[in-house]
Scaffold this active site. Structure first.
Site, PDB file in Angstrom:
ATOM      1  N   GLY A 199      84.395  44.093  83.336  1.00  0.00           N
ATOM      2  CA  GLY A 199      84.408  44.713  82.014  1.00  0.00           C
ATOM      3  C   GLY A 199      83.611  43.962  80.963  1.00  0.00           C
ATOM      4  N   HIS A 200      83.763  42.625  80.953  1.00  0.00           N
ATOM      5  CA  HIS A 200      83.201  41.884  79.809  1.00  0.00           C
ATOM      6  C   HIS A 200      81.680  41.735  79.871  1.00  0.00           C
ATOM      7  CE1 HIS A 200      82.571  37.646  81.383  1.00  0.00           C
ATOM      8  NE2 HIS A 200      83.344  38.113  82.338  1.00  0.00           N
ATOM      9  N   CYS A 324      75.935  21.793  82.310  1.00  0.00           N
ATOM     10  CA  CYS A 324      76.536  20.470  82.198  1.00  0.00           C
ATOM     11  C   CYS A 324      78.024  20.600  82.453  1.00  0.00           C
ATOM     12  CB  CYS A 324      76.298  19.897  80.807  1.00  0.00           C
ATOM     13  SG  CYS A 324      76.899  18.220  80.627  1.00  0.00           S
TER      14      CYS A 324
END
Ligand SMILES: *Cc1c(COP(=O)(O)O)cnc(C)c1O
Length: 388
Positions: A199-200, A324
Site C-alpha cells: 500500500g505505502h 548506512c
C-alpha cells in the site's frame, strides 16, 4: 521549508482522497467486520469494495486478492505457500537483486536446507533468460522474480519469464510492489501464479499490502488464526488501511497515464540535466526497460551519503546506494550485482518521483547539484586527483 520529495520508491505521501476514504474507519465506523451486529458487520462491505478496487488495477477477480500487512508479508506468504505444496522439492530460484523481503527469506530457507539459485544480472541490470531456463530443475519448488527493481528501476520481462517458468510447470511468484500504478498490469494475460503489492508505495498508508493468488493455485496461509480473508490470512482486518489501499488502487489506475507521460518527462529532465552539468556521472541500469519514475545516478569520487546530507539542507529527499546500517557502509547489493565499480556505488543517488512532483522540484535539484558535486569533489582526495 517545502519538502522536495524524490524518494517515492521508499514510500509515498498518502493521497488526500485516500485519507478521506479512511477517516470514517478511524472514527465512528470502528466495529469489527466479523461481528454479528449491523454496526460491525456493515464494515465488511467496505473491505469487499477495496478488494474490488485492488483487483481492478491488475484485472484480477476480487476473490484472487488477499489483504496482508505489507509487501514483505505478501512475499513471505507466497514463497511459504509454494514450498508447503511441494514438500519433496528443495530448490528455490530467484535473482540476486530482489528486495530483502525475498532475498533474506531465501537465505533463511537456505539455512533450513533448501538449495537457492540467485540468478545474476548484467551491467544493465538485466537477466539472462537462457540462464533462467537452464536453472530450473525437477527439484525447483518455486521461482520468485521481481517485476521491477526498487533501486535501479530496471523492469524484468515478466511475460517471457512466465512463459519459461510455466512451461516447466513450476509455481511463479512476482514481487510487483514497484510496478503497481507505474506499469499496466493484466493478470489475465500473465501466467503468474502469485503477485505481491504494498500500500505505502502507491499513496496509501504503511502496514497494508495484498497478495494476488491466481484462481486454481493451491494456497496455504502464513498467518494462522481466525477465519478472516476467507481463512487465507488470519487477524482482524486493518480496515482503514485496506479501504485506503483500495482507494489508492483506484487512483493509481486513473493516474497510470500520467506516470508514463508527466512523471517520465520530469524524471528525464532531471536525469539529462544532471548528466550534463555534473561531470563523471552516469546512469545505473537499463535506460530503455526502466520504471518511468526512477533514476539511479552515480557521481564518481563522491560519497552518496555526503550528497544526501547536502540535499537534506534544502529539504530534498532521495536515497543512496550505500545504506548506512549500524554504522557500517553496506554497498547496495543491486548495484554490486550489476558490477558497478565500488567508487561508483558509493557515489550513487536514487531519485524516485511521483505524480506529486512539480517542475519546481526538478529546477531546485538541477540548480544546486552541480555546486554540491563540485564542492564535495574538492574535499575528496580522489576528486583532487582527477582534476589534475
Ligand atoms: C517496499 C518494497 C517491498 C516491501 O514492502 P513493505 O510494504 O514495505 O513490506 C517489497 N518489495 C519491493 C520491490 C519494495 O520496493
Amino acid at each position: 521549508m517545502k519538502v522536495v520529495y524524490l524518494d517515492n520508491n521508499a514510500t509515498t505521501r498518502i493521497a488526500d482522497e485516500v485519507r478521506e476514504a479512511m477517516m470514517p474507519f478511524l472514527t465512528e465506523l470502528y466495529g469489527n467486520p466479523s461481528s454479528m451486529h449491523t454496526f460491525g458487520g456493515q464494515v465488511h462491505r467496505h473491505i469487499e469494495v477495496a478488494r474490488e478496487q485492488v483487483a481492478a488495477l491488475i484485472n484480477a477477480e476480487p476473490g484472487e486478492i488477499i489483504f496482508t500487512s505489507c509487501g514483505t508479508e505478501s512475499d513471505n506468504t507466497a514463497l511459504m505457500s509454494a514450498l508447503e505444496f511441494a514438500p519433496q522439492k528443495k530448490h528455490i530460484l530467484t535473482t540476486r537483486v530482489e528486495h530483502p523481503a525475498v532475498l533474506n527469506f531465501c537465505k533463511a530457507m537456505y539455512r533450513k536446507g533448501y538449495k537457492i539459485t540467485f540468478l545474476p544480472v548484467n551491467k544493465s541490470g538485466r537477466l539472462d533468460l537462457e540462464d533462467l531456463k537452464s536453472s530450473i530443475t525437477d527439484d525447483t519448488a518455486v521461482v520468485s522474480i521481481m517485476h521491477a527493481n526498487n533501486e535501479s528501476g530496471v523492469i524484468f520481462p515478466l511475460n517471457e519469464i512466465a512463459d519459461i517458468v510455466k512451461s516447466r510447470g513450476v509455481v511463479l511468484h512476482t514481487d510487483a510492489v514497484q510496478t503497481a500504478g507505474k506499469l499496466p498490469l493484466d493478470v489475465r494475460k500473465l501466467p503468474v501464479d502469485m503477485m505481491s503489492f504494498s500500500g505505502h508505495k502507491i499513496h496509501s498508508p504503511k502496514g497494508v499490502g495484498a497478495l494476488y493468488v491466481k484462481r486454481g493455485t493451491r494456497f496455504s496461509p502464513y498467518i494462522i488464526g481466525g477465519h478472516q480473508e476467507g481463512g487465507r490470512r488470519a487477524g482482524t482486518e486493518n480496515v482503514a488501511s485496506i479501504v485506503g489501499f483500495g482507494k489508492a488502487c483506484e487512483l493509481a489506475k486513473k493516474y497510470l497515464p500520467d506516470e508514463n507521460t508527466k512523471v517520465r518527462a520530469l524524471r528525464d529532465r532531471l536525469e539529462q540535466g544532471l548528466l550534463k552539468t555534473c561531470p563523471d556521472s552516469r546512469v545505473n541500469g537499463d535506460v530503455e526497460s526502466r520504471l518511468p519514475n526512477t533514476s539511479n545516478i552515480s557521481f564518481e569520487f563522491v560519497e552518496g551519503e555526503a550528497i544526501l546530507l547536502r540535499l537534506n539542507e534544502y529539504n530534498i529527499c532521495a536515497s543512496s546506494g550505500s545504506a548506512c546500517t549500524s554504522g557500517s557502509l553496506e554497498p547496495s547489493h543491486v548495484l554490486r550485482s550489476m558490477g558497478v565499480p565500488f567508487t561508483m556505488i558509493h557515489g550513487s543517488v536514487r531519485f524516485s518521483l511521483s505524480v506529486n512532483n512539480t517542475d519546481e522540484d526538478i529546477d531546485l535539484v538541477l540548480k544546486i547539484m552541480p555546486g554540491v558535486i563540485k564542492e564535495l569533489r574538492e574535499l575528496s582526495p580522489y576528486g583532487r586527483e582527477v582534476k589534475k
